[in-house]
Motif scaffolding. Structure first.
Motif, mmCIF file in Angstrom:
data_model
loop_
_atom_site.group_PDB
_atom_site.id
_atom_site.type_symbol
_atom_site.label_atom_id
_atom_site.label_comp_id
_atom_site.label_asym_id
_atom_site.label_seq_id
_atom_site.Cartn_x
_atom_site.Cartn_y
_atom_site.Cartn_z
ATOM 1 N N LYS A 238 0.849 -1.128 0.175
ATOM 2 C CA LYS A 238 0.074 0.030 -0.133
ATOM 3 C C LYS A 238 0.811 1.326 0.097
ATOM 4 C CE LYS A 238 -3.888 2.417 2.526
ATOM 5 N NZ LYS A 238 -4.727 2.364 3.471
ATOM 6 N N LEU A 239 1.923 1.251 0.891
ATOM 7 C CA LEU A 239 2.729 2.467 0.935
ATOM 8 C C LEU A 239 3.429 2.600 -0.433
ATOM 9 C CD1 LEU A 239 3.858 4.695 2.555
ATOM 10 C CD2 LEU A 239 5.633 3.101 3.516
ATOM 11 N N ASN A 240 3.914 1.515 -0.848
ATOM 12 C CA ASN A 240 4.726 1.714 -2.284
ATOM 13 C C ASN A 240 3.854 2.122 -3.261
ATOM 14 O OD1 ASN A 240 7.357 0.850 -1.489
ATOM 15 N ND2 ASN A 240 7.051 -1.405 -1.451
ATOM 16 N N GLN A 241 2.486 1.828 -3.317
ATOM 17 C CA GLN A 241 1.592 2.439 -4.271
ATOM 18 C C GLN A 241 1.600 3.762 -4.126
ATOM 19 O OE1 GLN A 241 0.205 0.554 -6.977
ATOM 20 N NE2 GLN A 241 -0.029 2.715 -7.682
ATOM 21 N N LEU A 242 1.127 4.182 -2.984
ATOM 22 C CA LEU A 242 1.276 5.628 -2.687
ATOM 23 C C LEU A 242 2.197 6.288 -3.248
ATOM 24 C CD1 LEU A 242 -0.517 5.597 0.819
ATOM 25 C CD2 LEU A 242 -1.660 6.517 -1.236
ATOM 26 N N LEU A 243 3.518 5.912 -2.950
ATOM 27 C CA LEU A 243 4.658 6.466 -3.655
ATOM 28 C C LEU A 243 4.726 6.513 -5.265
ATOM 29 C CD1 LEU A 243 7.254 5.300 -1.000
ATOM 30 C CD2 LEU A 243 6.723 7.767 -1.434
ATOM 31 N N ALA A 244 4.408 5.345 -5.611
ATOM 32 C CA ALA A 244 4.362 5.127 -7.328
ATOM 33 C C ALA A 244 3.525 6.173 -7.665
ATOM 34 C CB ALA A 244 3.927 3.828 -7.688
ATOM 35 N N ASP A 245 2.431 6.539 -7.087
ATOM 36 C CA ASP A 245 1.327 7.595 -7.572
ATOM 37 C C ASP A 245 2.210 9.136 -7.574
ATOM 38 O OD1 ASP A 245 -0.519 5.636 -7.720
ATOM 39 O OD2 ASP A 245 -1.440 6.032 -5.883
ATOM 40 N N LYS A 246 3.443 8.963 -7.008
ATOM 41 C CA LYS A 246 3.819 10.155 -7.055
ATOM 42 C C LYS A 246 5.134 10.292 -7.908
ATOM 43 C CE LYS A 246 0.831 12.037 -4.417
ATOM 44 N NZ LYS A 246 -0.234 12.899 -5.093
ATOM 45 N N GLU A 247 5.225 9.531 -8.480
ATOM 46 C CA GLU A 247 6.339 9.377 -9.536
ATOM 47 C C GLU A 247 6.246 10.284 -10.819
ATOM 48 O OE1 GLU A 247 6.723 5.347 -10.944
ATOM 49 O OE2 GLU A 247 7.230 4.796 -9.183
ATOM 50 N N ASP A 248 7.154 10.879 -11.322
ATOM 51 C CA ASP A 248 7.170 12.018 -12.506
ATOM 52 C C ASP A 248 7.366 10.908 -13.641
ATOM 53 O OD1 ASP A 248 9.780 11.551 -12.635
ATOM 54 O OD2 ASP A 248 10.591 13.463 -11.590
ATOM 55 N N ASP A 249 7.442 11.866 -14.784
ATOM 56 C CA ASP A 249 7.637 11.237 -16.079
ATOM 57 C C ASP A 249 9.168 11.126 -16.411
ATOM 58 O OD1 ASP A 249 8.047 13.823 -16.552
ATOM 59 O OD2 ASP A 249 6.664 14.107 -17.957
ATOM 60 N N LYS A 250 9.985 10.959 -15.584
ATOM 61 C CA LYS A 250 11.414 11.006 -15.687
ATOM 62 C C LYS A 250 11.973 10.064 -14.957
ATOM 63 C CE LYS A 250 11.439 16.145 -16.567
ATOM 64 N NZ LYS A 250 11.954 17.575 -16.102
ATOM 65 N N ALA A 266 -2.587 10.587 3.532
ATOM 66 C CA ALA A 266 -2.445 9.233 3.230
ATOM 67 C C ALA A 266 -1.175 8.551 3.394
ATOM 68 C CB ALA A 266 -2.876 9.161 1.938
ATOM 69 N N LEU A 267 -0.109 9.387 3.082
ATOM 70 C CA LEU A 267 1.158 8.761 3.319
ATOM 71 C C LEU A 267 1.696 8.499 4.965
ATOM 72 C CD1 LEU A 267 3.196 10.788 0.686
ATOM 73 C CD2 LEU A 267 3.159 8.221 0.674
ATOM 74 N N SER A 268 1.179 9.389 5.428
ATOM 75 C CA SER A 268 1.472 9.373 7.134
ATOM 76 C C SER A 268 0.583 7.979 7.749
ATOM 77 C CB SER A 268 1.005 10.633 7.888
ATOM 78 O OG SER A 268 1.676 11.678 7.443
ATOM 79 N N GLU A 269 -0.656 7.884 7.290
ATOM 80 C CA GLU A 269 -1.298 6.744 7.788
ATOM 81 C C GLU A 269 -0.779 5.363 7.392
ATOM 82 O OE1 GLU A 269 -5.254 7.902 6.553
ATOM 83 O OE2 GLU A 269 -5.687 9.083 8.120
ATOM 84 N N ALA A 270 -0.196 5.356 5.917
ATOM 85 C CA ALA A 270 0.243 4.163 5.412
ATOM 86 C C ALA A 270 1.566 3.967 6.230
ATOM 87 C CB ALA A 270 0.574 4.303 4.072
ATOM 88 N N VAL A 271 2.487 5.104 6.578
ATOM 89 C CA VAL A 271 3.737 4.644 7.496
ATOM 90 C C VAL A 271 3.313 4.201 9.028
ATOM 91 C CG1 VAL A 271 5.594 5.870 8.541
ATOM 92 C CG2 VAL A 271 5.076 6.398 6.177
ATOM 93 N N ASP A 272 2.113 4.905 9.334
ATOM 94 C CA ASP A 272 1.675 4.397 10.691
ATOM 95 C C ASP A 272 1.349 3.217 10.840
ATOM 96 O OD1 ASP A 272 1.056 4.893 13.361
ATOM 97 O OD2 ASP A 272 -0.813 6.045 12.937
ATOM 98 N N HIS A 273 0.625 2.458 9.772
ATOM 99 C CA HIS A 273 -0.082 1.299 9.964
ATOM 100 C C HIS A 273 1.120 0.279 9.611
ATOM 101 C CE1 HIS A 273 -4.255 2.907 8.553
ATOM 102 N NE2 HIS A 273 -3.870 2.896 9.743
#
Length: 286
Positions: A238-250, A266-273
């Motif tokens: 879940k956390l990796n998917q949230l980060l993947a959503d913030k990738e740029d096009d480079k 959302a990122l904070s809650e994923a880290v917390d869990h």
């Protein structure tokens, strides 16, 4: 910049993580304790060797990436240095449980100005973040050549000293939790890369470093608690998917300044869990 959503209680007291694993009866002979410790270490020798190899490989790449970064700084190529800055630092961030074993080198490579000011040592500020200031605030490399040369020397010294580190299960397990703690205390708040706003690169690298330790222990953990493994897999995913959503096009990540309050929450809650079940990896040494 949006104010980051802080996590209440996510910072763990890593010194107590393994306490429950080490409990002994008061009347148990000390020699038996030593014998069991020896057996535990031997039983996890493959995992220890795998992690040390991983850290060495990361720091090998860190040396190469830092050489390229320093070349750009010394050539006066601001844009190239900016391009190389965050990807180079990811190798360091993944291997911090070992890298920060050297208390003198870690701050010389990675200290923020706020850290140095808190200790009254701002005059000795050096390393990646000082050059970050030059690149993004002053928009120049002029005057930072000596800082860059010393940075490369320090990074090479770090790589050489890694050969002397005694890697233990405790170092790995507490290291995984510490990596996540770093995310919760500085990466998610935008405090780490205050000038370049490349915090998500560090965020991802810390998560990858913690996940590598989990992966190394995974087969042993499954024998102890299969549900814990499933929980960790799901939470990392879940956390990796949230980060993947913030990738740029480079092939990198968007600026921290583009994150909304909802993003950081959302990122904070994923880290917390992820933090609490990750701290229970200590059962692997029981």
């Amino acid at each position: 910049m949006n104010t980051a959503y802080k996590i209440a209680g996510v910072v763990l007291l890593t010194g107590s993580i393994l306490a429950g694993c080490a409990d002994k009866k008061e009347n148990e002979p000390q020699k038996d304790v030593g014998k069991q410790t020896s057996q535990q270490t031997a039983d996890l020798s493959n995992e220890i060797a795998e992690y040390k190899t991983f850290a060495q490989e990361q720091l090998d790449e860190f040396v190469i990436a830092t050489e390229e970064f320093v070349e750009a700084v010394n050539a006066g190529d601001v844009e190239k240095a900016k391009e190389l800055y965050a990807p180079a630092r990811m190798f360091f961030e993944r291997s911090e449980p070992i890298a920060e074993s050297f208390g003198d080198l870690d701050p010389r490579i990675d200290a923020r100005l706020a850290d140095m000011e808190a200790e009254g040592q701002e005059e000795s500020w050096a390393g990646y973040h000082k050059i970050e200031y030059g690149l993004w605030v002053e928009e120049t490399t002029k005057g930072y050549e000596k800082v860059a040369d010393q940075l490369l020397k320090d990074v090479k010294e770090l790589r050489a000293k890694v050969e002397t580190v005694e890697v233990t299960p405790d170092l790995m397990i507490t290291g995984a939790v510490d990596l996540l703690n770093e995310v919760s205390t500085s990466k998610i708040s935008g405090e780490e890369e205050i000038y370049s706003h490349t915090d998500l690169y560090d965020f991802k690298a810390n998560v990858e470093g913690a996940e590598k330790i989990f992966t190394i222990f995974k087969s042993k953990l499954q024998q102890k608690d299969e549900q814990l493994v499933k929980t960790l897999e799901a939470n990392f995913s879940k956390l990796n998917q949230l980060l993947a959503d913030k990738e740029d096009d480079k092939g990198g990540y968007v600026s921290y300044e583009t994150l909304t309050a909802e993003d950081t929450k959302a990122l904070s809650e994923a880290v917390d869990h992820l933090a609490e079940p990750l701290s229970r990896m200590g059962i692997v040494v029981e």
